[in-house]
Design a protein around this motif. Structure first.
Motif, PDB file in Angstrom:
ATOM      1  N   ARG A  67      42.543  38.468  40.867  1.00 46.37           N
ATOM      2  CA  ARG A  67      41.178  38.775  40.463  1.00 46.37           C
ATOM      3  C   ARG A  67      40.842  40.204  40.879  1.00 46.37           C
ATOM      4  N   LYS A  68      40.148  40.836  40.015  1.00 50.79           N
ATOM      5  CA  LYS A  68      39.724  42.208  40.318  1.00 50.79           C
ATOM      6  C   LYS A  68      38.563  42.165  41.292  1.00 50.79           C
ATOM      7  N   ALA A  69      38.559  43.112  42.185  1.00 53.51           N
ATOM      8  CA  ALA A  69      37.453  43.178  43.150  1.00 53.51           C
ATOM      9  C   ALA A  69      36.189  43.594  42.409  1.00 53.51           C
ATOM     10  N   VAL A  70      35.168  42.838  42.608  1.00 54.30           N
ATOM     11  CA  VAL A  70      33.885  43.122  41.942  1.00 54.30           C
ATOM     12  C   VAL A  70      32.915  43.659  43.005  1.00 54.30           C
ATOM     13  N   LYS A  71      32.345  44.803  42.719  1.00 51.57           N
ATOM     14  CA  LYS A  71      31.368  45.394  43.645  1.00 51.57           C
ATOM     15  C   LYS A  71      30.033  44.713  43.430  1.00 51.57           C
ATOM     16  N   LYS A  72      29.423  44.362  44.515  1.00 45.93           N
ATOM     17  CA  LYS A  72      28.096  43.723  44.419  1.00 45.93           C
ATOM     18  C   LYS A  72      27.036  44.782  44.189  1.00 45.93           C
ATOM     19  N   LYS A  73      26.104  44.492  43.339  1.00 43.68           N
ATOM     20  CA  LYS A  73      24.993  45.413  43.058  1.00 43.68           C
ATOM     21  C   LYS A  73      23.868  45.120  44.010  1.00 43.68           C
ATOM     22  N   ARG A  74      23.161  46.176  44.494  1.00 42.38           N
ATOM     23  CA  ARG A  74      22.018  46.002  45.371  1.00 42.38           C
ATOM     24  C   ARG A  74      20.761  46.401  44.717  1.00 42.38           C
TER      25      ARG A  74
END
Length: 74
Positions: A67-74
């Motif tokens: 799985r690709k690392a997904v950056k969390k949005k703030r």
């Protein structure tokens, strides 16, 4: 080869003639000699029968998906 297989007098006469003068044999006499020799040869031993292996069903392992690392949005 069976126990009762023996060279006939006619074939023995042809074999004697062949030893004395090989070029004097006719094609028919050569065939008789060959047939007699092949008939009196020892039988080939029977080969053991190999058992077929039943196909083994193998479980297919599921591929691991990276799985690709997904950056969390703030």
């Amino acid at each position: 080869m069976a126990a009762n297989e023996k060279t006939s007098a006619a074939v023995a006469k042809i074999a004697s003639k062949a030893l004395k003068s090989p070029s004097s044999l006719t094609p028919a006499e050569i065939k008789k000699l060959a047939a007699s020799a092949l008939t009196q040869a020892a039988d080939k031993p029977a080969k053991p029968v190999k058992k077929k292996k039943s196909p083994v069903k193998r479980k297919v392992a599921a591929k691991k998906v990276k799985r690709k690392a997904v950056k969390k949005k703030r």
